[in-house]
Design an enzyme around this catalytic site. Structure first.
Site, mmCIF file in Angstrom:
data_model
loop_
_atom_site.group_PDB
_atom_site.id
_atom_site.type_symbol
_atom_site.label_atom_id
_atom_site.label_comp_id
_atom_site.label_asym_id
_atom_site.label_seq_id
_atom_site.Cartn_x
_atom_site.Cartn_y
_atom_site.Cartn_z
ATOM 1 N N GLY A 165 0.807 -1.217 0.000
ATOM 2 C CA GLY A 165 0.000 0.000 0.000
ATOM 3 C C GLY A 165 0.840 1.267 0.000
ATOM 4 N N PHE A 215 -1.078 7.025 2.733
ATOM 5 C CA PHE A 215 -0.375 7.926 3.652
ATOM 6 C C PHE A 215 0.636 7.170 4.516
ATOM 7 C CE2 PHE A 215 -4.074 10.502 2.658
ATOM 8 C CZ PHE A 215 -3.498 11.748 2.500
ATOM 9 N N GLU A 267 -18.454 17.765 3.646
ATOM 10 C CA GLU A 267 -17.738 18.478 2.580
ATOM 11 C C GLU A 267 -18.436 18.291 1.233
ATOM 12 O OE1 GLU A 267 -13.460 18.578 4.872
ATOM 13 O OE2 GLU A 267 -13.628 17.211 3.192
ATOM 14 N N ASP A 290 -5.362 2.989 8.548
ATOM 15 C CA ASP A 290 -6.787 2.637 8.631
ATOM 16 C C ASP A 290 -7.020 1.149 8.874
ATOM 17 O OD1 ASP A 290 -7.410 5.245 8.095
ATOM 18 O OD2 ASP A 290 -8.581 4.843 6.292
#
Ligand SMILES: Cc1cc2nc3c(=O)[nH]c(=O)nc-3n(C[C@H](O)[C@H](O)[C@H](O)COP(=O)(O)OP(=O)(O)OC[C@H]3O[C@@H](n4cnc5c(N)ncnc54)[C@H](O)[C@@H]3O)c2cc1C
Length: 437
Positions: free
Chosen positions: A16, A19, A175, A305
């Site tokens: 991955g 971030f 948002e 996550d």
């Protein structure tokens, strides 16, 4: 099978390039290890700005950055565009779409995906927004349905195309509903003179009594006021029961006719096969110890996550935000070097830098420690933080220019249907009945 030989340096395989994964790789620069990053995409996605791609105000390329380009100068770094299918802890290998790959240390940084909580109908018809392809699908759907509304001759027939229902009033829902309200308030009248803007409705739904429930009461209150002023209808304490592609129904018996349901009500970790079910906890996350190492392993780590570090201080694990992934990535890179050198390791400590959410032009809310404020200054900070966090100088410039353009003209973004959207498993007829009344 494509087996990579072990080198003289220990090999760190990172699954991955989000971030967390990017942080591990960059912190291992110049360290005596070989780093191999595997990702099913060849780019890093800046998820916080996905909603601007979905509403057509930013191009997808400006929130993505090539993993290879990012590490071009890092000598111990290699990248393979591959999906990891299975982890084999007993042989220290992973099975991937390009063959078997060996590791000495493995970092699982696979992030999360949308959680539909087992509701198959909602999964079939509602739109998720966790990746760039999904944001582009959403952009197409929104624009296709507005085009379809233009073809309808009665208010009643236009209604389902112009009703937008966002389920989940966390930062993504807030948002996105703000961005849709701005599209209605500023763009619809220019681009679609045939439509009356008041016919486009934006609903923000949550089963909690307030929006942004993970932020302070002040932030919730402030954002609710902003949303109401912009014309977003809030449906709080509302539980979605079903959605069939045409009507969304709530537990209290209410319903809304809509062809636009966007689901941001939950996420769950993405775990490749091979991880013992015994260490998978709530939210499909992998339980780790205090150094982010997965329980029962000496050389496999999980961060971001997909990780759940359950301690007395964090009984529910850490929040699913970029800073957690970044700080865990940083910590794991250090820990791996300490383990290689036989040095003592230290437990991970999360430093909460605060939370920000934007609702629209000049409108944002900020919880920065004890400082809680909202409005123009919070919005400036939101923009600054997002600009500096974007990977790539070009991306920063492109996004900045787009934002300035949108601010000055009220009409930024190209809003193109480049690749028409039809949801997989849903026939074109079912999805987009081209009936002109
Ligand atoms: C719409 C949206 C808005 C958000 N806004 C904010 C915000 O404003 N602020 C904030 O702090 N956080 C925000 N977040 C949350 C934040 O983006 C995540 O917490 C963060 O991305 C987690 O980082 P990660 O490294 O764990 O995973 P990710 O960044 O999701 O990266 C996971 C990577 O793993 C790859 N991958 C997954 N499975 C495999 C596999 N089997 N094989 C190969 N590769 C694989 C994926 O392609 C991806 O590149 C937002 C999230 C979303 C969806």
């Amino acid at each position: 099978m494509n087996t990579i030989d072990k080198s003289k340096f220990p090999k760190v395989v990172i699954i991955g390039g989000g971030f967390g994964g990017m942080q591990v790789a960059s912190k291992l620069e110049d360290k005596p290890v070989e780093v191999l990053m595997l990702d099913k995409h060849n780019y890093h996605t800046f998820q916080p700005l996905l909603y601007q791609v979905a509403t057509g105000s930013l191009e997808a390329d400006s929130i993505a950055f090539s993993a290879r380009k990012n590490f071009a100068g890092q000598k111990n770094f290699r990248f393979r565009n591959a999906e990891v299918l299975k982890i084999n802890p007993e042989s220290n290998t992973v099975d991937t779409t390009i063959g078997e790959i060996a590791y000495d240390y493995l970092v699982i940084a696979t992030g999360s995906t949308t959680n539909f909580f087992g509701n198959k109908d909602i999964e079939r018809f509602a739109m998720p927004m966790k990746s760039i392809p999904e944001a582009l699908n959403l952009r197409s759907l929104i624009l296709q349905n507005i085009e379809e509304a233009v073809l309808q001759k009665t208010i009643e027939n236009r209604e389902p195309y112009l009703n937008f229902v966002l389920v989940g009033a966390g930062p993504t829902g807030v948002e996105l509903s703000g961005a849709l309200a701005e599209l209605r308030n500023h763009i619809l009248i220019h681009d679609y003179p045939e439509l009356n803007k008041d016919e486009m409705k934006v609903y923000l739904v949550d089963f909690m009594p307030r929006v942004l429930s993970a932020m302070s009461e002040q932030a919730s209150h402030g954002s609710q006021e902003f949303l109401k002023k912009m014309g977003v209808e809030l449906l709080l304490n509302a539980k979605v029961e079903t959605y069939d592609g045409n009507v969304i129904k709530f537990a209290d018996g209410k319903s809304i006719k809509t062809k636009n349901v966007i689901w941001s009500a939950g996420v769950m970790g993405v775990i490749p096969d091979g991880v013992s079910k015994d260490i998978v906890v709530r939210g499909n996350k992998i339980k780790t110890d205090s150094i982010c190492r997965i329980e029962g392993s000496s050389n496999i780590f999980a961060i971001g996550d997909v990780a759940a570090m359950i301690t007395d201080e964090t009984p529910k694990g850490h929040p699913g935000v970029a800073q957690v992934a970044i700080q865990m990535g940083n910590h794991v890179a250090k820990t791996i070097i300490q383990l290689i050198n036989g040095e003592p390791t230290a437990p991970f400590k999360y430093f909460d830098k605060g939370s920000l959410a934007t609702i629209g032009r000049n409108k944002a809310v900020a919880d920065l420690g004890k400082l809680k404020f909202q409005g123009f200054f919070a919005w400036l900070i939101w923009m600054f933080v997002h600009l500096i966090s974007l990977l790539g100088f070009r991306n920063k410039i492109v996004v900045f220019i787009n934002w300035v353009g949108s601010y000055l003209t009220y009409n930024g973004g190209a809003r193109l249907i480049i690749r028409p959207f039809v949801k997989p498993g849903v026939s074109e007829e079912e999805h987009l009945p081209k009936t002109v009344d």
